[in-house]
Design an enzyme around this catalytic site. Structure first.
Site, PDB file in Angstrom:
ATOM      1  N   THR A  49      43.470 -79.056  -5.147  1.00 17.09           N
ATOM      2  CA  THR A  49      44.187 -78.122  -5.480  1.00 17.09           C
ATOM      3  C   THR A  49      43.603 -77.043  -6.248  1.00 17.09           C
ATOM      4  OG1 THR A  49      46.184 -79.373  -5.143  1.00 17.09           O
ATOM      5  CG2 THR A  49      46.632 -77.492  -6.386  1.00 17.09           C
ATOM      6  N   THR A  50      42.829 -77.631  -7.583  1.00 16.49           N
ATOM      7  CA  THR A  50      42.337 -76.869  -8.506  1.00 16.49           C
ATOM      8  C   THR A  50      41.278 -76.021  -7.576  1.00 16.49           C
ATOM      9  OG1 THR A  50      42.902 -78.704 -10.124  1.00 16.49           O
ATOM     10  CG2 THR A  50      41.239 -77.168 -10.802  1.00 16.49           C
ATOM     11  N   TYR A 138      47.869 -87.963  -1.939  1.00 17.01           N
ATOM     12  CA  TYR A 138      48.203 -87.126  -3.188  1.00 17.01           C
ATOM     13  C   TYR A 138      49.279 -86.588  -2.969  1.00 17.01           C
ATOM     14  CZ  TYR A 138      47.430 -82.888  -6.208  1.00 17.01           C
ATOM     15  OH  TYR A 138      47.555 -81.967  -6.965  1.00 17.01           O
ATOM     16  N   ARG A 143      54.413 -79.005  -6.185  1.00 10.57           N
ATOM     17  CA  ARG A 143      53.785 -77.980  -5.254  1.00 10.57           C
ATOM     18  C   ARG A 143      54.395 -78.132  -3.857  1.00 10.57           C
ATOM     19  NH1 ARG A 143      49.269 -75.222  -7.091  1.00 10.57           N
ATOM     20  NH2 ARG A 143      48.519 -75.916  -9.184  1.00 10.57           N
ATOM     21  N   LYS A 167      46.971 -90.544  -5.859  1.00 12.13           N
ATOM     22  CA  LYS A 167      46.801 -89.358  -6.889  1.00 12.13           C
ATOM     23  C   LYS A 167      48.277 -89.380  -7.151  1.00 12.13           C
ATOM     24  CE  LYS A 167      45.420 -84.926  -8.800  1.00 12.13           C
ATOM     25  NZ  LYS A 167      44.674 -83.744  -8.196  1.00 12.13           N
ATOM     26  N   ILE A 209      42.310 -88.046 -11.552  1.00  9.60           N
ATOM     27  CA  ILE A 209      41.784 -86.789 -11.081  1.00  9.60           C
ATOM     28  C   ILE A 209      42.052 -85.766 -11.897  1.00  9.60           C
ATOM     29  CG2 ILE A 209      41.482 -85.492  -9.053  1.00  9.60           C
ATOM     30  CD1 ILE A 209      41.793 -87.792  -7.145  1.00  9.60           C
TER      31      ILE A 209
END
Length: 296
Positions: A49-50, A138, A143, A167, A209
Site C-alpha cells: 500500500t505504501t 493483509y 482501506r 499483517k 511491516i
C-alpha cells in the site's frame, strides 16, 4: 506442517520515490533500499500500500521490483505485494509471475466489493493454492471496507500450509490477541500499524511491516529486538520517543506523512501521485520540528 518463512522482525513497507517530473526515481529507490539493508531491517516489502501501487503502471512495477532485487542481492528476504478484488486476475498474475528473488507475497483483502467471510476464505484459499511461495495475509479494513475476522484467519492458517502470517492493521487488539491465542504453530502475526507495534509484539506478534521504518529502520528494529529479548524498558523508551511522530505520519494519509519525513531527512523529493497529495504545511512543519529535536 506450516511452510517455513523468513518474515519476522522489522519489515519495511517501501515507498516509491518520484522525481520533480512525477517519474519513478529509481536512483532514490536504490539508495533507500540500501539504507534499509544496512540499518538492521529484517525484510523488505515491495509494492504494498505504501508504494502507491494503484498509481503505478505494470512497467513501473516491474522496474521497481528489478531495482530492489538488484540492490538487495539476496541480503534480505523480499515480500511482494500481490492482491486485488478479482480473485481470478490475482491468481492469473501469480501463475505468470517470475518469483526469482521473491520470498513471499503479501495479499490484501479484496476491497470495495465487500465479500462475506466465506468469500474471503475462498479468495485467499485460491491464492494460496496458486502461489509457489509463502503467503502473508493483509487485513486493513480502514482501506478495504471489510474486516477479516480472526476466526477466518485461523481457518485459513489451519487449512493452507503456505499461508504463514498475517499483517494485521485492523487496530483491534482483541482481534489480534485472538489470532495469537488460537493460531497454529509456525503462523505469525505482524503489526501493520506503527503506533501499535510495541503493544502487539508485547502480546506475541512476530514483528511489523512498518511505514516509519522507511526513515528509522535502525531504531524500529532495535525496539522489536529489545522486546524479543525481554528488554521491555529499553523498547518502551524507543516507542515513546517516536509517539508524536506516529500520529503525524498518518494524519494526512499514507504515504504522505512518511514521504514528508523522508524529504526532510534528504532521502527523496516530497512528491506523490494523484489522487494523493503531500501533507499540509502545518503537518510538515511539525514533522520537521520533531526531526530537529531528535537530531535525525
Amino acid at each position: 506442517m506450516k511452510t517455513h518463512h523468513p518474515f519476522r522482525g522489522l519489515g519495511i513497507a517501501l515507498v516509491t520515490p518520484f522525481d520533480g517530473n512525477g517519474h519513478v526515481d529509481m536512483a532514490a529507490l536504490a539508495r533507500l533500499t540500501n539504507y534499509q539493508i544496512e540499518n538492521q531491517a529484517n525484510f523488505l516489502c515491495v509494492l504494498g500500500t505504501t508504494s502507491e501501487s494503484p498509481t503505478l503502471s505494470t512497467n513501473e512495477k516491474d522496474l521497481i521490483v528489478k531495482t530492489v532485487l538488484r540492490v538487495n542481492q539476496g541480503r534480505l528476504p523480499v515480500l511482494l505485494g500481490c492482491g486485488g478484488n478479482n480473485t481470478k486476475a490475482v491468481v492469473g498474475e501469480i501463475e505468470q509471475k517470475d518469483f526469482t528473488g521473491i520470498d513471499g507475497i503479501l495479499s490484501v483483502c479484496p476491497y470495495y466489493n465487500k465479500p462475506s467471510q466465506e468469500g474471503l476464505y475462498q479468495h485467499f484459499k485460491a491464492i494460496a493454492e496458486a502461489s509457489p511461495v509463502p503467503v502473508v495475509l493483509y487485513n486493513v479494513p480502514g482501506r478495504t471496507g471489510v474486516n477479516l475476522h480472526w476466526e477466518t484467519t485461523i481457518r485459513l492458517a489451519n487449512d493452507c500450509e503456505n499461508i504463514v502470517a498475517i499483517k494485521e492493521a485492523s487496530g483491534d487488539l482483541e482481534q489480534v490477541d485472538n489470532i495469537i491465542k488460537h493460531k497454529p504453530a509456525g503462523f505469525d502475526v505482524l503489526s501493520g500499524d506503527d503506533a501499535l507495534t510495541f503493544r502487539m509484539v508485547a502480546g506475541g506478534a512476530a514483528g511489523a511491516i512498518s511505514v516509519i521504518g522507511n526513515a528509522l529502520p535502525k531504531e524500529c528494529s532495535k525496539m522489536i529486538q529489545h522486546q524479543f529479548r525481554g528488554e521491555m524498558e529499553a523498547a518502551r523508551k524507543i516507542h515513546h520517543q517516536f509517539h508524536d511522530l506516529y500520529a503525524l505520519l498518518f494524519v494526512d494519509g499514507n504515504p504522505a506523512g512518511v514521504k514528508a519525513l523522508l524529504s526532510e531527512m534528504g532521502f527523496i523529493q516530497n512528491v506523490l501521485r494523484l489522487p494523493l497529495v503531500p501533507t499540509r504545511i502545518s503537518t510538515q512543519q511539525q514533522i520537521a520540528e520533531i526531526i530537529k529535536r531528535l537530531r535525525l
